[in-house]
Each structure stands twice: as C-alpha cells, then as structure tokens.
Design a protein around this motif. Structure first.
Motif, PDB file in Angstrom:
ATOM      1  N   THR A  18      23.068   3.412  13.917  1.00 20.16           N
ATOM      2  CA  THR A  18      22.889   2.680  12.668  1.00 20.16           C
ATOM      3  C   THR A  18      21.438   2.630  12.203  1.00 20.16           C
ATOM      4  N   PHE A  19      21.265   2.605  10.886  1.00 19.13           N
ATOM      5  CA  PHE A  19      19.958   2.353  10.273  1.00 19.13           C
ATOM      6  C   PHE A  19      19.916   0.896   9.820  1.00 19.13           C
ATOM      7  N   TYR A  20      18.878   0.180  10.252  1.00 21.19           N
ATOM      8  CA  TYR A  20      18.696  -1.220   9.881  1.00 21.19           C
ATOM      9  C   TYR A  20      17.501  -1.383   8.940  1.00 21.19           C
ATOM     10  N   MET A  39      14.676   0.431  11.164  1.00 17.93           N
ATOM     11  CA  MET A  39      14.892   0.636  12.590  1.00 17.93           C
ATOM     12  C   MET A  39      16.206   1.371  12.779  1.00 17.93           C
ATOM     13  N   VAL A  40      16.202   2.379  13.646  1.00 20.77           N
ATOM     14  CA  VAL A  40      17.413   3.136  13.957  1.00 20.77           C
ATOM     15  C   VAL A  40      17.863   2.748  15.361  1.00 20.77           C
ATOM     16  N   GLY A  50       0.799  -1.213   0.000  1.00 17.57           N
ATOM     17  CA  GLY A  50       0.000   0.000   0.000  1.00 17.57           C
ATOM     18  C   GLY A  50       0.831   1.262   0.000  1.00 17.57           C
ATOM     19  N   GLY A  51       2.094   1.156  -0.392  1.00 19.03           N
ATOM     20  CA  GLY A  51       2.933   2.337  -0.531  1.00 19.03           C
ATOM     21  C   GLY A  51       3.211   3.044   0.782  1.00 19.03           C
ATOM     22  N   GLU A  52       3.533   2.301   1.837  1.00 18.92           N
ATOM     23  CA  GLU A  52       3.812   2.914   3.128  1.00 18.92           C
ATOM     24  C   GLU A  52       5.142   2.407   3.669  1.00 18.92           C
ATOM     25  N   LEU A  53       5.997   3.346   4.094  1.00 16.41           N
ATOM     26  CA  LEU A  53       7.273   3.007   4.704  1.00 16.41           C
ATOM     27  C   LEU A  53       7.238   3.459   6.156  1.00 16.41           C
ATOM     28  N   VAL A  54       7.540   2.541   7.071  1.00 16.09           N
ATOM     29  CA  VAL A  54       7.477   2.847   8.497  1.00 16.09           C
ATOM     30  C   VAL A  54       8.896   2.829   9.072  1.00 16.09           C
ATOM     31  N   ILE A  55       9.264   3.922   9.759  1.00 18.44           N
ATOM     32  CA  ILE A  55      10.587   4.068  10.351  1.00 18.44           C
ATOM     33  C   ILE A  55      10.432   4.255  11.856  1.00 18.44           C
ATOM     34  N   TRP A  56      11.197   3.494  12.624  1.00 18.82           N
ATOM     35  CA  TRP A  56      11.233   3.675  14.071  1.00 18.82           C
ATOM     36  C   TRP A  56      12.577   4.272  14.474  1.00 18.82           C
ATOM     37  N   ALA A  57      12.540   5.288  15.316  1.00 17.68           N
ATOM     38  CA  ALA A  57      13.756   5.928  15.816  1.00 17.68           C
ATOM     39  C   ALA A  57      13.449   6.519  17.184  1.00 17.68           C
TER      40      ALA A  57
END
Length: 419
Positions: A309-311, A97-98, A41-48
C-alpha cells in the motif's frame, strides 16, 4: 511476507509521544497544491523498500517534472513501520510511505496517516479484497498496488496431482517418505515459537478464527476467537498433525529452512507465498501452485490476504502533492506494471492483473489460490495475537494438550488487548 516479528510489531503499538501521538486521525482540509509547494519548497519525499524505490524512480521523476517539484525517494530496508512512526512524530518523516496494509490500525492510532481521496471509478478498478484491506473505520487509508497470499507449492515430479484435502496430502507425503523419495511430509514453517500466519489456513479450516466481524464487516476486537471451542478443536487438529501424531508439522521446519528443504527435494509440499517461487525456479524444481487444501469435512483453508500500500503521511510537508501522487499516479496501469515487474505479486489494479496473467502463469495461480483469502486484520489489537498464538501452535505441534494451551494463549491475548 515470510513471518511476523511479534516483538517489533507489539513495540510499535505503543503511542510514541504520549497522548498526543494517539490523537484524532481525522483528515484536515488539504490546501491547494500550489500553496503546499510554496510552503514546503516544492519537494515530495517518498519512502519505500529497495525494490520499490528503483521501480518508482522514473515515475517520480515524471511526476516532479509535470508538477514543477523535486521528488526524493529514500529506500528504507529495515523496521519500516517503526522507522516511519518515529520519524513522523519527530517531524522528519516522508510525505508518502509504502508498506503493508496491516500497519493501518497502528498508524491511524498514532495519527501518522491521512485517508486517501480515491474516486468511485478508481475504487471500482481495484480488486475488492485489496480495497477492503485498506478500509479502516469506513475510510480508505491507502492505495493498494499488489496483493499476496500463501498457497501450496508442489514439486510435480514427486507429487503429480494436487491433494484435495490435508488428509490426502499427509497420505501422499507419508508414502514418499516411506519410499525414501522425501524426508519430510510437509514443509510448513513453525520453528520453536510457531508461525500464526502460515498456520492460519489450517486453523481456519478446522473451525478457528482470530476476530469476529461487526455488522459493517470490520474486524471486532471484542470478539476474540482464540479460546473459543472452535479454536480448541483447530489446535487439536494441529496437534494430530504434529510430532506425536502424523509428523507432518514439525518445529524443526523453520522460517530459515522451510523453502530450502523444499528446493532440496526433501519434501514435495511447501506452504508459502510468491516470494518462494524464485528459489524454486533457481533450483530447477518443476512446481505447481494451488490453494492450501482443507481438512476433510472442514471449512475452506482460508489464507490471509496481504496488500502492499501507498500511504499519505499525516505530518508530511506536502500532503496535497502526496494525495495527487498516490491517487493519480499509483492507480495508473504503467506504474502498477512497473511495480509488478520489480517484485511479481498479483497487482491490485484489476486491469493490470488481467494483463499479466497471460504472460505469468504463476501470478494467475497465486490469485486463484487466494481467491477466498481474507484481509489480514489491520486493527491494532492484532499485535497481541502473533506471539501467544505462535507459541501455542508450537507447543501443540510438540505434543502439548490443546485446551490448556489455547486457554493460556487466550488469557495472554485478552490481557494485552484490555490494557
């Protein structure tokens, strides 16, 4: 990085959903970005964390516009690694994930992250130590953006010149105490349970090590340094600095009061990291930053290098987009600069580090203090080190005999590793 919470890290070492959680971590072929968008559905989820989340937002918005997707950033302020692992196994985790580089071994063991696809040119643009820190089993598992290490922060009003050795530091500190210009020789946090991270430079200088390395340079969990003659000699040095010796190391100096004791002008020397300088500035302390000095005639006082770091999440719904973001956005000078401005640490991108050095002398000094730093071991077995080592450190600081104390710690660590 202020202190490692051994219990939390050790708990996160356990595979979360049985054998499946400890499965193979090899990367499966990624589908095209367009296929990923359609599937998710065209969604990118980032946790930081909170600071990084705010800094990332404009770049995430730009990425979303350029790729025709929605980018959501969620701030995770506590228990980040455990929260990520749990969510990953439940299928509710992020795409990116950061976090800290020393999560890698545990995350790989639990099948939670994929290798990242950096080009040779992108790798060349990173500090070598930062790249080494995110390399595990000969694969690159994260994109580093900042480094950190501890050093010696010195009140220059009380101690105008940097000590060349620990013995010099102790002599200066004792003189200040005798003149009632300070009440402590040194502020190096220990507390009743010790602190392996902050003690490590002294331990290394005195001849100790935690894990040996293989021919490829990776940490070797089968070569445990704790319990070897060098570690016993190192703990004897710590004991001599402790409460029944010079009094430079004390269990009353804790993670909660070490910085405050320094900023309160009660000691001239603080072993800490970049996170402590904001407090020093707020207190109006005139300070300088140098490397932790070695013991006279000893090895270098080598600190650990930590890397933020970015994972790419192995179970994320948009892995191709996640790869695109971490490899082609995180590696840009603009984003690296924004992350530095949100929380000033030496950037992992060499060009940005060189750029900020001219306007931020502290960053240059932290980088110099950590030029010989070694990556904090990211192997899962490192979780077995923190608590036994720390308790042994605190015990010898209090006056316990070194050899039986180290032998007991080595036995505990070995038993945990071989389980």
């Amino acid at each position: 990085m202020r202190i490692r919470t051994a219990g939390v890290i050790a708990a996160s070492m356990l595979c979360l959903v049985g054998a499946a959680a400890c499965g193979d971590s090899e990367e499966t072929p990624a589908s095209s970005p367009s296929a990923e968008k359609a599937a998710a559905g065209g969604e990118l989820v980032i946790w930081a964390d909170d600071k990084r989340s705010a800094a990332l937002k404009p770049f995430a918005d730009k990425f979303g516009q350029e790729n025709g997707v929605t980018v959501k950033i969620q701030a995770i302020s506590k228990d980040q690694q455990t929260t990520f692992l749990t969510a990953s196994q439940q299928g509710s985790g992020p795409d990116v994930m950061v976090g800290a580089h020393d999560w890698i071994g545990n995350l790989v063991q639990n099948g939670a992250i994929d290798p990242v696809q950096l080009s040779d040119a992108q790798k060349t643009g990173l500090q070598p130590g930062a790249l080494k820190a995110v390399t595990f089993n000969s694969q690159t598992y994260g994109v580093p953006y900042a480094t950190e290490n501890i050093g010696l922060i010195r009140n220059t009003d009380l101690a105008p010149s940097a000590p060349a050795t620990i013995e010099d530091l102790v002599a200066q500190g004792k003189k200040l105490v005798s003149e009632k210009k300070a009440s402590e020789i040194l502020c190096l946090q220990s507390g009743p349970t010790g602190d392996a991270y902050h003690a490590y430079p002294l331990y290394a200088s005195a001849g100790g090590y935690l894990f040996g390395t293989t021919s490829s340079g990776d940490y070797d969990a089968k070569d445990l340094g704790v319990g070897k003659p060098g570690s016993v000699a190192a703990f004897e040095k710590l004991r001599a600095l402790g409460e029944k010796g010079d009094g430079a190391l004390k269990r009353s100096i804790t993670p909660d009061n070490a910085v405050a004791t320094f900023t309160g002008k009660k000691c001239a020397f603080l072993v800490s990291g970049p996170w402590a300088t904001a407090d020093a500035k707020k207190a109006g302390i005139k300070y300088d930053i140098t490397a932790v000095p070695p013991f006279k005639g000893g090895k270098e006082a080598t600190p650990f290098l930590g890397v933020q770091t970015f994972y790419v999440a192995a179970k994320g719904k948009n892995k191709a987009l996640a790869q695109e973001f971490v490899t082609n956005y995180v590696t840009t000078p603009e984003l690296a600069t924004a992350l530095y401005q949100a929380d000033p640490r030496p950037p992992a991108l060499t060009s940005v580090l060189d750029s900020v050095k001219s306007s931020d002398p502290d960053v240059a000094k932290w980088a110099e203090a950590g030029k010989n730093a070694i990556p904090l071991p990211a192997i899962p077995e490192m979780a077995a080190i923190w608590e036994p080592f720390g308790k042994a450190e605190a015990a010898v600081i209090g006056g316990a005999d070194a050899k039986p104390t180290v032998d007991a710690a080595a036995k505990t660590i070995s038993a945990a590793i071989t389980k």
